[in-house]
Each structure stands twice: as structure tokens, then as C-alpha cells.
Design an enzyme around this catalytic site. Structure first.
Site, mmCIF file in Angstrom:
data_model
loop_
_atom_site.group_PDB
_atom_site.id
_atom_site.type_symbol
_atom_site.label_atom_id
_atom_site.label_comp_id
_atom_site.label_asym_id
_atom_site.label_seq_id
_atom_site.Cartn_x
_atom_site.Cartn_y
_atom_site.Cartn_z
ATOM 1 N N GLY A 1 -65.613 33.133 -26.592
ATOM 2 C CA GLY A 1 -66.103 32.095 -25.962
ATOM 3 C C GLY A 1 -65.181 31.864 -24.929
ATOM 4 N N THR A 2 -65.204 30.429 -24.499
ATOM 5 C CA THR A 2 -64.708 30.121 -23.384
ATOM 6 C C THR A 2 -62.886 30.165 -23.663
ATOM 7 O OG1 THR A 2 -66.182 28.408 -22.502
ATOM 8 C CG2 THR A 2 -64.042 27.930 -22.132
ATOM 9 N N GLY B 1 -59.021 16.343 -9.716
ATOM 10 C CA GLY B 1 -58.884 16.120 -11.496
ATOM 11 C C GLY B 1 -57.359 16.200 -11.914
ATOM 12 N N GLY B 2 -56.770 15.306 -12.265
ATOM 13 C CA GLY B 2 -55.443 15.600 -12.870
ATOM 14 C C GLY B 2 -55.065 15.392 -14.189
ATOM 15 N N ILE C 1 -56.416 20.721 -17.290
ATOM 16 C CA ILE C 1 -56.917 21.692 -16.636
ATOM 17 C C ILE C 1 -56.487 21.850 -15.061
ATOM 18 C CG2 ILE C 1 -58.858 23.285 -15.505
ATOM 19 C CD1 ILE C 1 -60.399 22.237 -17.907
ATOM 20 N N GLU D 1 -56.512 12.399 -8.296
ATOM 21 C CA GLU D 1 -56.801 11.680 -9.752
ATOM 22 C C GLU D 1 -57.336 10.447 -9.668
ATOM 23 O OE1 GLU D 1 -57.754 10.630 -12.958
ATOM 24 O OE2 GLU D 1 -57.303 12.819 -12.745
ATOM 25 N N ARG E 1 -65.221 19.415 -18.544
ATOM 26 C CA ARG E 1 -66.144 20.226 -19.047
ATOM 27 C C ARG E 1 -66.951 19.383 -19.954
ATOM 28 N NH1 ARG E 1 -64.692 25.609 -18.662
ATOM 29 N NH2 ARG E 1 -66.229 25.998 -20.443
ATOM 30 N N ALA F 1 -59.163 24.544 -28.765
ATOM 31 C CA ALA F 1 -59.703 25.607 -29.442
ATOM 32 C C ALA F 1 -59.280 25.270 -30.657
ATOM 33 C CB ALA F 1 -58.946 26.780 -28.795
ATOM 34 N N HIS G 1 -28.422 24.597 -33.782
ATOM 35 C CA HIS G 1 -27.627 24.399 -32.301
ATOM 36 C C HIS G 1 -27.373 25.809 -31.696
ATOM 37 C CE1 HIS G 1 -25.185 22.404 -29.421
ATOM 38 N NE2 HIS G 1 -24.241 23.163 -29.655
#
Length: 454
Positions: free
Chosen positions: A38-39, A173-174, A177, A196, A261, A308, A431
Site C-alpha cells: 500500500g501507500t 502544509g506544515g 508530510i 501553514e 490524506r 503505518a 555513555h
């Protein structure tokens, strides 16, 4: 043809459901009109992260002299970038197909439509399932009157087939994606401006994380217009002219539309069979059951995080619910979230704003990565912020920094196991690692700070 379960959609949630159901001895048909995966596998998570890694290599090559390495950056080989990306995608795709085949899942190629409460039609064939799982995923959204032409005005899916590095890009769009692809384009050498409508980039994240990202983007030369709505766009011989609601205009070669989406639910026969839909998404209960007995819906089709790994979890839960194992519902606050830009932004649990809305009194601690030697080695700035309920467990972990997403797994365990800061403070972090930032924040919350300076 009759099966125990018929899954409509072979993306992350759909194939995870099919695999788990097959493990539990169920007969499964998995219907997919495109490619299994899929996507996420073909147009989202995996290919975009491959682009982001290529972008990281480009930046490190440019900066190599700061680390005592002589290297020369000659530019981006776009076909080479695609070859790398496609190799990763193809390998994963073949792997998933192999898993499904070995599990005995029947893969049906074609476009399915729900034609009954227990029937899905593909072409002339009808597949019956005692249970039906709807997993038809999502597609890029646009805005009213904003037409995607695939040339000057594009979506995230077009970027995966780009034949060049544009000189300039406006990203509309911020969110996740938009931020990720803005990061890619800037690393590849484009001038980038993000638009945005809300006051900050990544508006769903902790505000302090958004501010750290904005500061880092300013240093990288990524511009942004925040708190202003898009008004219109005109195409020209050389690109686009975008007009904002405040009258300001922006010019660029491309406009990348990344406004989210939307669920693929229209025309699938869902509503005709009684499946309730609100704002394009399918209505489900805590176990992803629709109001139609035996019909479930998962993944981007339902109003849960479009991730996902959330789809994987939903698919597994549904398979186990069908098998009678009574799995617990998913705590969506406990699903980790990562934006793979440079720097990365990662979180799990709730934000301070959500805590206030829920009436939860919290204490918080911020550890600046400037005090972390491994972060200094990596040349990254950022912070780890931990929120804990007063006299109670950790309720949120919020992080910004290069490769910081790898730390979210520890944050997930801390949140989901309802660990107290004092309990985590007893654990020894290696560390030098960036994971020490988590340990330092916990030590400070437990009242015994080591390297924290307030």
C-alpha cells in the site's frame, strides 16, 4: 469462494491482519488493486525515508570539512536517488509477498467493492468471508479550487517520481508530510517556503518541539509563513505564484500540496451495506468493529493516527478479536510518532496542552542536547522534554534532534508501562549516547540531576 476472513486492502493494516489471522489458523483472502504494501511501502513511509537518507548524505558531504574529512559535493544524481529508493522498496515488497505466500494467504489482484455484509466483489468474482476487514487506506487531499496538475502543482506522491531538483518549492502544509519533504528539497538544494495555517509547524506536537524545529529550519534557510491561510495559485511559464489570505504573494517553480490524506471510502459500497461514515472515515468501536456485525475497518480508513505502525497494531488486534482472543484496545496516546526531517521530531504520550485539557497536573523537565556529548559529535541541537503526572508516572516524552527518533522506543516503554521517573532514573544509559538525554531528564525529575543546568 468462502473464507474465514476477507481483507479489502493490502496496505500496512490489511496485510498485518491477514498475516496474524493466518497464524491463528484462519483462511484469508487479501484483495489489493495495486501492490501489496500500500501507500506506506510504495508511496509513503519507506520511499520518503529513503529520500531523507539521501538528503542526509548530501548535507553530511557538504559539511564534511567540519569533521576533518575532505569531500566534494557535486550535486544530486536524481536517477541514482530513485535507484536507491526503488531498491529498498522492491526488496521490502518481495519480502511481504513471500511472508503472505508462506502463511497461506490467498492474494486477489483487483479492485474490490463491498456488495454484502459478508461479500466483496472483484470483477465477476465474489469472495465471501465470515468476517470482512475494510482496509482501503487513504489518498492525498487538496483544497477546494486547488487543482493538482502533476507538473507545477504536485502532491507527495509526485515527488517520488521527480526527474529533477527544482530551484524553488512552496510547501502548502506544515504537518509531517510537508515538513519532511521540505527538509528533503532543502538538502537537495532548493529554496523552500512552507505555508501553514496554524501558528506552528507540526501543530499536533508539543509547542516547544515545534519551536525548536522552526529555529533549526531557519538556520537551514527553510522559510515559513505561519498562521496564514492559502488563498489561490496561478501557474506561469516558469512556475507558480501563490497568494496568501493576507495578500502576500510567493513565487516558486513548484507548489507541493501537503494538506493531509483522506480516507478512500467513496464508491466502495460501504454505506450501501450499512457501514456508517463520518467526514469520509468509517465509524468503529474500540476494537475497530463497524455497526455491521462481522465487518471491521482499520488503518487510514478510520479516524485514528495515520501511521503505518498504528495500522499494523489495528490489523493484529482485529485478527485476534475475530479469533476470540479478546485483545485489549489500543491506547493511541501510546503510539510513537516521528517526523523524519533534519532535525527529527519524536514523541509519545500526551502534550502539556492535552494534560491541561484533561485536568492532569504535571511536572516537566527539559534536557538540552547541547549538554550531550554524542549530540555534539553528531552536530545537532535540540532537547528531550519529559512530562510526568505530579507524584505519578510519565505521561509524555517529546524530543527534537538529529536521529532522535531512535529514542522514541524507550519513551514508548516508559509511557505504556506507566513508569515513574524515579524508576527510570535507576536505569543506566550507555555513555556516550543520545539516550543519556532521556536518562538525564528522568534523573532531574526524580530529584537527583547529574548534568542538567536550569
Amino acid at each position: 469462494m468462502a473464507y474465514d476472513i476477507v481483507v479489502l486492502g493490502g496496505g500496512s493494516g490489511g496485510y498485518a491482519c491477514a498475516l496474524r489471522a493466518a497464524e491463528l489458523g484462519k483462511t484469508v483472502a487479501l484483495i489489493e488493486k495495486d501492490k501489496i504494501g500500500g501507500t506506506c511501502l510504495h508511496r509513503g513511509c519507506i520511499p520518503t525515508k529513503a529520500l531523507l537518507h539521501s538528503a542526509e548524505i548530501a548535507d553530511e558531504t557538504r559539511e564534511s570539512e567540519a569533521y576533518g574529512v575532505k569531500a566534494r559535493f557535486d550535486g544530486i544524481d536524481v536517477p541514482g536517488v530513485h535507484a536507491f529508493k526503488d531498491k529498498i522498496v522492491t526488496r521490502a515488497w518481495k519480502g511481504v509477498q513471500g511472508l503472505l505466500k508462506s502463511a497461506g494467504v490467498t492474494i486477489v489482484e483487483g479492485e474490490g467493492r463491498l456488495v454484502g455484509p459478508n461479500r466483496v466483489q472483484v470483477g465477476a468474482e465474489v469472495y465471501e468471508g465470515a468476517s470482512i476487514v475494510l482496509a482501503t487506506g487513504s489518498a492525498p487531499k487538496s483544497l477546494p479550487g486547488l487543482e493538482i496538475d502533476g507538473e507545477r502543482i504536485i502532491t507527495s506522491e509526485h515527488t517520488l517520481k521527480m526527474d529533477r531538483v527544482p530551484t524553488s518549492v512552496i510547501v502548502l502544509g506544515g504537518g509531517v508530510i510537508g515538513v519532511e519533504l521540505a527538509s528533503v528539497y532543502r538538502s537537495f538544494g532548493a529554496e523552500v517556503t512552507i505555508v501553514e495555517a496554524l501558528p506552528h509547524l507540526l501543530p499536533a506536537e508539543e509547542e516547544s518541539s515545534s519551536k525548536l524545529l522552526e529555529r533549526a529550519f531557519r538556520r537551514r534557510g527553510i522559510k515559513y509563513e505561519l498562521g496564514v491561510f492559502f488563498d489561490s495559485v496561478k501557474t506561469t511559464d516558469t512556475g507558480v505564484v501563490v497568494t496568501l489570505a493576507n495578500g502576500k504573494t510567493l513565487d516558486a517553480e513548484l507548489l507541493l500540496v501537503a494538506v493531509g490524506r483522506g480516507a478512500v471510502s467513496a464508491g466502495m459500497g460501504f454505506e450501501e451495506q450499512g457501514v456508517a461514515i463520518e467526514r469520509g472515515t468509517v465509524v468503529v468501536d474500540e476494537h475497530c468493529q463497524t455497526g455491521v456485525p462481522g465487518v471491521y475497518a482499520i488503518g487510514d480508513l478510520i479516524p485514528t493516527p495515520q501511521l503505518a505502525h498504528a495500522g499494523f497494531a489495528e490489523g493484529i488486534m482485529v485478527a485476534e478479536h475475530i479469533a476470540g482472543l479478546n485483545p485489549p484496545p489500543i491506547d493511541y496516546d501510546g503510539v510513537p510518532r516521528i517526523t523524519y526531517s533534519d532535525p527529527e521530531v519524536a514523541s509519545v504520550g500526551i502534550t502539556s496542552k492535552q494534560a491541561a485539557e484533561r485536568g492532569i497536573e504535571i511536572v516537566e523537565q527539559v534536557y538540552d542536547l547541547a549538554g550531550n556529548p554524542k549530540s555534539q559529535i553528531l552536530g545537532t541541537a535540540g532537547a528531550v522534554k519529559v512530562l510526568a503526572q505530579k507524584d505519578g508516572p510519565v505521561v509524555g516524552v517529546h524530543m527534537v534532534g538529529r536521529r532522535i527518533g531512535e529514542l522514541v522506543t524507550e519513551g514508548q516503554l516508559i509511557y505504556n508501562w506507566e513508569a515513574l521517573p524515579a524508576e527510570v532514573a535507576q536505569l543506566i544509559h550507555a555513555h556516550p549516547t543520545q539516550s543519556e538525554a532521556m536518562g538525564e531528564a528522568m534523573l532531574a525529575l526524580a530529584g537527583k540531576p547529574l548534568h542538567v543546568h536550569n
